[in-house]
Design a protein around this motif. Structure first.
Motif, PDB file in Angstrom:
ATOM      1  N   ASN A  16       0.800  -1.220   0.000  1.00  0.00           N
ATOM      2  CA  ASN A  16       0.000   0.000   0.000  1.00  0.00           C
ATOM      3  C   ASN A  16       0.837   1.277   0.000  1.00  0.00           C
ATOM      4  N   LEU A  17       2.172   1.139   0.042  1.00  0.00           N
ATOM      5  CA  LEU A  17       3.022   2.325   0.199  1.00  0.00           C
ATOM      6  C   LEU A  17       3.559   2.854  -1.128  1.00  0.00           C
ATOM      7  N   GLY A  18       3.386   2.099  -2.198  1.00  0.00           N
ATOM      8  CA  GLY A  18       3.734   2.580  -3.533  1.00  0.00           C
ATOM      9  C   GLY A  18       5.149   3.106  -3.666  1.00  0.00           C
ATOM     10  N   PRO A  19       5.317   4.424  -3.919  1.00  0.00           N
ATOM     11  CA  PRO A  19       6.645   4.999  -4.192  1.00  0.00           C
ATOM     12  C   PRO A  19       7.606   4.954  -3.000  1.00  0.00           C
ATOM     13  N   LEU A  20       7.111   4.672  -1.801  1.00  0.00           N
ATOM     14  CA  LEU A  20       8.010   4.532  -0.658  1.00  0.00           C
ATOM     15  C   LEU A  20       8.677   3.159  -0.630  1.00  0.00           C
ATOM     16  N   VAL A  21       8.162   2.232  -1.428  1.00  0.00           N
ATOM     17  CA  VAL A  21       8.741   0.895  -1.511  1.00  0.00           C
ATOM     18  C   VAL A  21       9.695   0.801  -2.699  1.00  0.00           C
ATOM     19  N   ILE A  22       9.201   1.166  -3.868  1.00  0.00           N
ATOM     20  CA  ILE A  22      10.021   1.180  -5.086  1.00  0.00           C
ATOM     21  C   ILE A  22      10.225   2.625  -5.513  1.00  0.00           C
ATOM     22  N   TYR A  23      11.487   3.023  -5.587  1.00  0.00           N
ATOM     23  CA  TYR A  23      11.794   4.421  -5.902  1.00  0.00           C
ATOM     24  C   TYR A  23      11.273   4.766  -7.293  1.00  0.00           C
ATOM     25  N   PRO A  24      10.488   5.845  -7.413  1.00  0.00           N
ATOM     26  CA  PRO A  24       9.873   6.182  -8.701  1.00  0.00           C
ATOM     27  C   PRO A  24      10.908   6.550  -9.764  1.00  0.00           C
ATOM     28  N   LEU A  40      12.938  -5.081   0.522  1.00  0.00           N
ATOM     29  CA  LEU A  40      12.715  -4.054   1.535  1.00  0.00           C
ATOM     30  C   LEU A  40      12.552  -2.690   0.866  1.00  0.00           C
ATOM     31  N   ALA A  41      11.622  -1.912   1.377  1.00  0.00           N
ATOM     32  CA  ALA A  41      11.376  -0.577   0.827  1.00  0.00           C
ATOM     33  C   ALA A  41      12.645   0.263   0.886  1.00  0.00           C
ATOM     34  N   TRP A  42      12.847   1.060  -0.153  1.00  0.00           N
ATOM     35  CA  TRP A  42      14.063   1.868  -0.202  1.00  0.00           C
ATOM     36  C   TRP A  42      14.139   2.837   0.972  1.00  0.00           C
ATOM     37  N   VAL A  43      13.007   3.358   1.411  1.00  0.00           N
ATOM     38  CA  VAL A  43      13.021   4.300   2.522  1.00  0.00           C
ATOM     39  C   VAL A  43      13.422   3.599   3.815  1.00  0.00           C
ATOM     40  N   ALA A  44      13.049   2.318   3.970  1.00  0.00           N
ATOM     41  CA  ALA A  44      13.396   1.568   5.173  1.00  0.00           C
ATOM     42  C   ALA A  44      14.883   1.219   5.189  1.00  0.00           C
ATOM     43  N   LEU A  45      15.401   0.703   4.067  1.00  0.00           N
ATOM     44  CA  LEU A  45      16.819   0.345   4.013  1.00  0.00           C
ATOM     45  C   LEU A  45      17.696   1.586   4.146  1.00  0.00           C
ATOM     46  N   SER A  46      17.272   2.695   3.566  1.00  0.00           N
ATOM     47  CA  SER A  46      18.024   3.949   3.709  1.00  0.00           C
ATOM     48  C   SER A  46      18.082   4.369   5.173  1.00  0.00           C
ATOM     49  N   ALA A  47      16.957   4.228   5.878  1.00  0.00           N
ATOM     50  CA  ALA A  47      16.914   4.605   7.298  1.00  0.00           C
ATOM     51  C   ALA A  47      17.866   3.739   8.116  1.00  0.00           C
ATOM     52  N   TRP A  77      26.731  12.255   5.784  1.00  0.00           N
ATOM     53  CA  TRP A  77      27.530  11.745   4.663  1.00  0.00           C
ATOM     54  C   TRP A  77      26.863  10.509   4.071  1.00  0.00           C
ATOM     55  N   ALA A  78      26.392   9.590   4.936  1.00  0.00           N
ATOM     56  CA  ALA A  78      25.713   8.388   4.461  1.00  0.00           C
ATOM     57  C   ALA A  78      24.412   8.744   3.743  1.00  0.00           C
ATOM     58  N   LEU A  79      23.700   9.737   4.270  1.00  0.00           N
ATOM     59  CA  LEU A  79      22.457  10.182   3.636  1.00  0.00           C
ATOM     60  C   LEU A  79      22.728  10.724   2.232  1.00  0.00           C
ATOM     61  N   ALA A  80      23.816  11.483   2.093  1.00  0.00           N
ATOM     62  CA  ALA A  80      24.187  12.003   0.773  1.00  0.00           C
ATOM     63  C   ALA A  80      24.538  10.863  -0.180  1.00  0.00           C
ATOM     64  N   GLY A  81      25.244   9.853   0.331  1.00  0.00           N
ATOM     65  CA  GLY A  81      25.590   8.704  -0.502  1.00  0.00           C
ATOM     66  C   GLY A  81      24.366   7.929  -0.951  1.00  0.00           C
ATOM     67  N   VAL A  82      23.443   7.698  -0.028  1.00  0.00           N
ATOM     68  CA  VAL A  82      22.201   7.004  -0.372  1.00  0.00           C
ATOM     69  C   VAL A  82      21.409   7.812  -1.402  1.00  0.00           C
ATOM     70  N   ALA A  83      21.375   9.135  -1.219  1.00  0.00           N
ATOM     71  CA  ALA A  83      20.666   9.998  -2.175  1.00  0.00           C
ATOM     72  C   ALA A  83      21.268   9.875  -3.568  1.00  0.00           C
ATOM     73  N   PHE A  84      22.589   9.787  -3.657  1.00  0.00           N
ATOM     74  CA  PHE A  84      23.237   9.612  -4.971  1.00  0.00           C
ATOM     75  C   PHE A  84      22.785   8.309  -5.623  1.00  0.00           C
ATOM     76  N   LEU A  85      22.752   7.233  -4.857  1.00  0.00           N
ATOM     77  CA  LEU A  85      22.346   5.938  -5.405  1.00  0.00           C
ATOM     78  C   LEU A  85      20.903   5.977  -5.907  1.00  0.00           C
ATOM     79  N   LEU A  86      20.053   6.688  -5.181  1.00  0.00           N
ATOM     80  CA  LEU A  86      18.645   6.770  -5.569  1.00  0.00           C
ATOM     81  C   LEU A  86      18.449   7.691  -6.774  1.00  0.00           C
ATOM     82  N   LEU A  87      19.037   8.866  -6.703  1.00  0.00           N
ATOM     83  CA  LEU A  87      18.794   9.882  -7.734  1.00  0.00           C
ATOM     84  C   LEU A  87      19.406   9.505  -9.081  1.00  0.00           C
ATOM     85  N   THR A  88      20.455   8.687  -9.065  1.00  0.00           N
ATOM     86  CA  THR A  88      21.094   8.288 -10.323  1.00  0.00           C
ATOM     87  C   THR A  88      20.512   6.992 -10.884  1.00  0.00           C
ATOM     88  N   GLY A  89      19.542   6.393 -10.181  1.00  0.00           N
ATOM     89  CA  GLY A  89      18.874   5.208 -10.698  1.00  0.00           C
ATOM     90  C   GLY A  89      19.639   3.912 -10.557  1.00  0.00           C
TER      91      GLY A  89
END
Length: 687
Positions: free
Chosen positions: A28-36, A448-455, A472-484
């Protein structure tokens, strides 16, 4: 409970609740599970555009450099092939005798005769030509940058992060821009070898120059030395041992690029022999060629290490070199009189490859049931549960039963009972970790939802290093997500995580055993020395032979390579504990078992944690190589970029792998420092 413990409890409670929500309500969480996909930034196309512009604008300059670098390689090849193998045999035996004594000389003689009698001498010289040219260039570049970093704090702050990035980005990733700039050919391998090999020289130069005692500097100043004299006649000679260790590590790094350089060089060298025979599934031939690289690596390692660790630069008379020169000339004359001492006859070449292939086929046929059972058990009961979770891995076909609601309820009750036990003991944080681990295992890393593993990743970074590391870890995770590249990154995390876990468990156990038993230590040491000097491709060969391609083969290769630092650092830590502490513990009547578990292991934890850190680094470095056997991780993305000439795809994946490596490195370092502070001990870095 202090305030820091309260904060940890609150953070992990929030993370556990978030993960639980993501697992229970995943549908039921949609984009919080699979990054859009809509939120993925199109970074690869701009990177490719920029790279194409750079190649068009400055390509002529790099082609000119390529033309210039071709000449020393051609000269080195001509020289190496012009001298008979018998003459080189004399020279290398003498160098080995000087560096390590009779034992190393015998080992060197056996290694050289292997190259000759198995018909690999010509290919070995082509590979060695690349090493001969790249090492002096890498050493000179590394020494210059290391000196600059020593003299200037600003330069040091610039150089060190660049070195961290270069040593964590896989070599294949930066082969791509080199390939685009220089084109195919041997020069590309030379440039790649230099870039891969010079960082250890920089680090050792800085460490050596900074480690010169103050009293030595004061003595030089009092004698009236100018700044130039102080540097070249005082600092450099005093730091000579550390600098020579840098030369040793640079040599090994350069040689490790031989096969990788062959991919884009295409010359008739040992690397190409390994790759071409692997592609044809000629495993016996591939292994025989791979052994040559291992022998070259070990001989160069022992010789350069032997010269590096000599306590002082002894004044050697000219007599030894005169004898060597006479024997060298005699061997050359002998080769002119007797052709086999110049070119080993084809009829005398040993070729056990067909017998090896037949033996391997026999083993696979006779023990197929056992081998398949091992592979199936590892896949179904360890790898798949971590990758896709118990919710999908448990089935009547694999486990004999389905994950029905009743089984899920039973699983939940067991987890709740274990968590309740820890809570009853007042260990609330471990209770949360039990629940969190059970949730992740149920869902699997890829499920596992991307938001959960990132947390979870950010919380681990915060626990290990505070706010800065968490950001620093948050920035690294953001790079992995934003670059697909999130999905291949998670597969890399899963594969490397399982490999590192098993490597650390078995490696620390073997290291502990070796620390308590000298016979085991003597048996283990040459094995781990061989594994550490063996090129990564060669380690992959026997597993591909037996288990074919797949994630299980990749896992075995990671384990065999990454287990080395776990063994080495555990044994080192346990064997180098303060004698007074051991004597005091023995005097009060502790049994050997109590001495190990209650005294030695706690004191050796910092060294063991450093072994874990290096195990992680070794595991990640092996990921790119294991992509050859069919994994779908970041390593495969790097290969795709290299094969298609897609700079954006390859470099993005390479940076992603570097981010994972650096986050893992900082987290393990943070936990190690916390353990040291808690135990009141410091790591002995004399390893």
């Amino acid at each position: 409970m202090d305030s820091s413990s309260d904060r940890s409890l609150v953070v992990w409670l929030a993370v556990t609740v978030l993960v639980a929500i993501c697992v229970v309500f995943a549908k039921n969480l949609g984009p919080l599970v699979i990054y859009p996909d809509a939120l993925v930034l199109p970074v690869t196309d701009p990177m490719n555009t920029a790279m194409r512009w750079f190649v068009v604008t400055f390509g002529w300059f790099f082609k000119a450099i390529s033309w210039l670098l071709d000449w020393p390689i051609l000269l080195a090849k001509s020289l190496l092939h012009a001298v008979p193998w018998a003459a080189w045999f004399v020279l290398w035996i003498y160098l080995a005798l000087r560096a390590g004594g009779r034992g190393l000389a015998i080992f060197t003689a056996i290694s050289l005769m292997y190259m000759v009698t198995f018909g690999f001498w010509s290919q070995s010289m082509n590979s060695f030509a690349l090493v001969v040219v790249s090492i002096p260039m890498a050493v000179a570049l590394g020494f210059a940058l290391g000196t600059w970093g020593f003299l200037s704090d600003r330069a040091y702050r610039i150089i060190m992060p660049i070195l961290d990035l270069m040593q964590t980005v896989p070599a294949f990733a930066y082969l791509l821009p080199i390939l685009l700039l220089f084109g195919f050919g041997t020069t590309v391998g030379l440039v790649a070898s230099i870039l891969f090999a010079f960082p250890p020289m920089v680090r050792n130069t800085i460490v050596g120059l900074r480690g010169v005692p103050d009293e030595v500097i004061e003595s030089g100043l009092m004698s009236g030395a100018t700044p130039s004299q102080l540097f070249w006649r005082v600092r450099v000679p005093t730091a000579q041992r550390q600098i020579l260790l840098g030369v040793n590590q640079t040599t090994m790094a350069s040689l490790s690029m031989v096969i990788i350089a062959s991919i884009i060089g295409g010359t008739n060298d040992i690397g190409w022999e390994v790759l071409s025979t692997m592609r044809k599934a000629q495993f016996g031939e591939s292994l025989l060629a791979g052994i040559v690289i291992a022998l070259m690596a070990m001989v160069l390692d022992r010789i350069t290490w032997g010269f590096a660790v000599q306590s002082s630069p002894t004044k050697r008379g000219a007599a030894g070199w005169i004898i060597c020169a006479v024997l060298f000339g005699a061997a050359w004359l002998l080769a002119l009189l007797f052709p086999p001492f110049k070119d080993w006859p084809e009829a005398w070449v040993l070729n056990p490859a067909p017998a090896m292939n037949a033996g391997l086929e026999w083993i696979f046929v006779e023990f197929r049931t056992v081998l398949e059972a091992i592979k199936r058990a590892a896949l179904f009961y360890l790898m798949l549960p971590i990758k896709i979770g118990l919710s999908q891995a448990v089935s009547p076909f694999t486990w004999g039963f389905a994950m029905t609601p009743a089984v899920t309820t039973g699983y939940s009750l067991i987890v709740a009972a274990v968590a309740a036990y820890f809570s009853f003991k007042g260990k609330l944080l471990p209770a949360l970790w039990v629940i969190l681990f059970a949730l992740v295992l149920y869902s699997g890393l890829t499920g596992l939802a991307w938001v959960a593993l990132s947390a979870v990743i950010v919380a681990l970074a915060w626990q290990a290093g505070g706010k800065n590391l968490a950001l620093w870890a948050l920035a690294g995770v953001a790079f992995l997500l934003l670059t697909g590249i999130w999905e291949p990154s998670v597969i890399s995390l899963y594969l490397c995580g399982v490999g590192v876990l098993l490597s650390f468990i078995f490696g620390s156990a073997i290291g502990t055993w070796a620390s308590e038993n000298d016979t085991v230590s003597r048996m283990v040491r040459p094995v781990i020395d061989t594994l550490q000097t063996m090129p990564l491709f060669v380690i992959l060969i026997p597993f591909v032979m037996v288990f074919k391609i797949g994630e299980f083969t990749a896992l075995l290769a990671i384990i065999v390579y990454a287990i080395v630092p776990a063994i080495r650092y555990t044994e080192h830590g346990l064997r180098n504990l303060p004698h007074d502490v051991i004597e005091a513990a023995t005097a009060i009547g502790t049994t050997p078992r109590q001495l190990l578990w209650q005294v030695k292991l706690p004191l050796a934890v910092p060294s063991i944690m450093l072994g874990l850190n290096q195990t992680i680094m070794f595991g990640i470095s092996m990921l790119v190589i294991t992509a050859l056997v069919g994994t779908d991780d970041l390593g495969q993305q790097i290969y795709i970029g290299l094969g298609d000439g897609d700079f954006g795809v390859g470099m993005t994946a390479g940076i992603g792998m570097a981010i994972i490596a650096m986050i893992a490195d900082r987290i393990t370092q943070g936990f190690s420092q916390q353990i040291q502070a808690r135990l009141g001990v410091k790591l002995n870095e004399s390893l």
